[in-house]
Design a protein around this motif. Structure first.
Motif, mmCIF file in Angstrom:
data_model
loop_
_atom_site.group_PDB
_atom_site.id
_atom_site.type_symbol
_atom_site.label_atom_id
_atom_site.label_comp_id
_atom_site.label_asym_id
_atom_site.label_seq_id
_atom_site.Cartn_x
_atom_site.Cartn_y
_atom_site.Cartn_z
ATOM 1 N N ASN A 53 2.287 -27.809 15.386
ATOM 2 C CA ASN A 53 3.341 -26.815 15.436
ATOM 3 C C ASN A 53 2.922 -25.647 14.545
ATOM 4 O O ASN A 53 3.017 -25.718 13.323
ATOM 5 C CB ASN A 53 4.668 -27.412 14.967
ATOM 6 C CG ASN A 53 5.816 -26.454 15.123
ATOM 7 O OD1 ASN A 53 5.623 -25.250 15.209
ATOM 8 N ND2 ASN A 53 7.015 -26.992 15.156
ATOM 9 N N VAL A 54 2.450 -24.574 15.160
ATOM 10 C CA VAL A 54 1.890 -23.450 14.415
ATOM 11 C C VAL A 54 2.964 -22.759 13.580
ATOM 12 O O VAL A 54 2.678 -22.249 12.498
ATOM 13 C CB VAL A 54 1.210 -22.448 15.373
ATOM 14 C CG1 VAL A 54 0.642 -21.264 14.628
ATOM 15 C CG2 VAL A 54 0.109 -23.150 16.147
ATOM 16 N N GLU A 58 2.156 -22.048 9.650
ATOM 17 C CA GLU A 58 1.926 -20.698 9.131
ATOM 18 C C GLU A 58 2.273 -20.541 7.651
ATOM 19 O O GLU A 58 1.445 -20.029 6.882
ATOM 20 C CB GLU A 58 2.685 -19.663 9.957
ATOM 21 C CG GLU A 58 2.406 -18.245 9.493
ATOM 22 C CD GLU A 58 3.231 -17.209 10.225
ATOM 23 O OE1 GLU A 58 2.833 -16.042 10.168
ATOM 24 O OE2 GLU A 58 4.268 -17.560 10.819
ATOM 25 N N PRO A 59 3.456 -20.974 7.175
ATOM 26 C CA PRO A 59 3.744 -20.813 5.736
ATOM 27 C C PRO A 59 2.742 -21.553 4.852
ATOM 28 O O PRO A 59 2.352 -21.051 3.797
ATOM 29 C CB PRO A 59 5.144 -21.415 5.571
ATOM 30 C CG PRO A 59 5.728 -21.442 6.933
ATOM 31 C CD PRO A 59 4.587 -21.545 7.890
ATOM 32 N N LEU A 60 2.296 -22.717 5.297
ATOM 33 C CA LEU A 60 1.317 -23.472 4.524
ATOM 34 C C LEU A 60 -0.016 -22.731 4.465
ATOM 35 O O LEU A 60 -0.658 -22.660 3.415
ATOM 36 C CB LEU A 60 1.135 -24.870 5.121
ATOM 37 C CG LEU A 60 0.156 -25.778 4.415
ATOM 38 C CD1 LEU A 60 0.644 -26.079 2.994
ATOM 39 C CD2 LEU A 60 -0.026 -27.063 5.183
ATOM 40 N N LEU A 61 -0.428 -22.140 5.578
ATOM 41 C CA LEU A 61 -1.686 -21.391 5.602
ATOM 42 C C LEU A 61 -1.604 -20.142 4.720
ATOM 43 O O LEU A 61 -2.579 -19.784 4.050
ATOM 44 C CB LEU A 61 -2.046 -20.997 7.037
ATOM 45 C CG LEU A 61 -2.440 -22.154 7.946
ATOM 46 C CD1 LEU A 61 -2.672 -21.657 9.362
ATOM 47 C CD2 LEU A 61 -3.673 -22.870 7.430
#
Length: 144
Positions: A53-54, A58-61
């Protein structure tokens, strides 16, 4: 016209003209055990990428990029971090959030996901497959 200008058409013409030889080389290359394993791994990786689940990633990346940027700015010294320095660092809200994030991540990594694995179960026994089947069986007006 562009394909002709770039030589793509002559390349394809040559490939099709020598079709039997090219096909023979391809079959020999794919017949090797490492090629078969590579194709199998590639298909598994593509299937796994489809489950990510992108929007959640995203917040983690973004946080990972921020951490990498700070490490890149860090000047390596012989200075050592003491136990007291670690305890003091935990009082820093940024450090505390990062530690909490890591602990939450580790808890998630520790969860039992064996019922979701695709490579160890038949498709009909997989949790993901059962969930998709159940969604198909529920009429659209009864879905949440």
């Amino acid at each position: 016209g562009h394909m002709h200008d770039r030589g793509v058409l002559s390349l394809l013409n040559g490939l099709f003209g020598q079709g039997d030889k090219v096909l023979n080389v391809l079959v020999k290359a794919v017949d090797k055990p490492e090629a078969t394993n590579t194709i199998k791994n590639l298909l598994l990786m593509v299937g796994t990428l489809g489950t990510i689940n992108v929007q959640q990633l995203e917040p983690l990346l973004l946080k990972l990029n921020s951490g990498v940027a700070r490490v890149a700015e860090y000047k390596d010294t012989d200075e050592k971090t003491s136990y007291l320095d670690l305890v003091k660092a935990l009082k820093d809200p940024e450090v505390n959030r990062a530690v909490t994030l890591l602990i939450t991540f580790l808890k998630g990594m520790g969860e039992d996901t064996s019922d979701m694995e695709r490579n160890t179960q038949l498709p009909e026994d997989q949790k993901m497959h059962k969930m998709e089947k159940n969604e198909r069986d529920v009429p659209p007006n009864k879905r949440e």
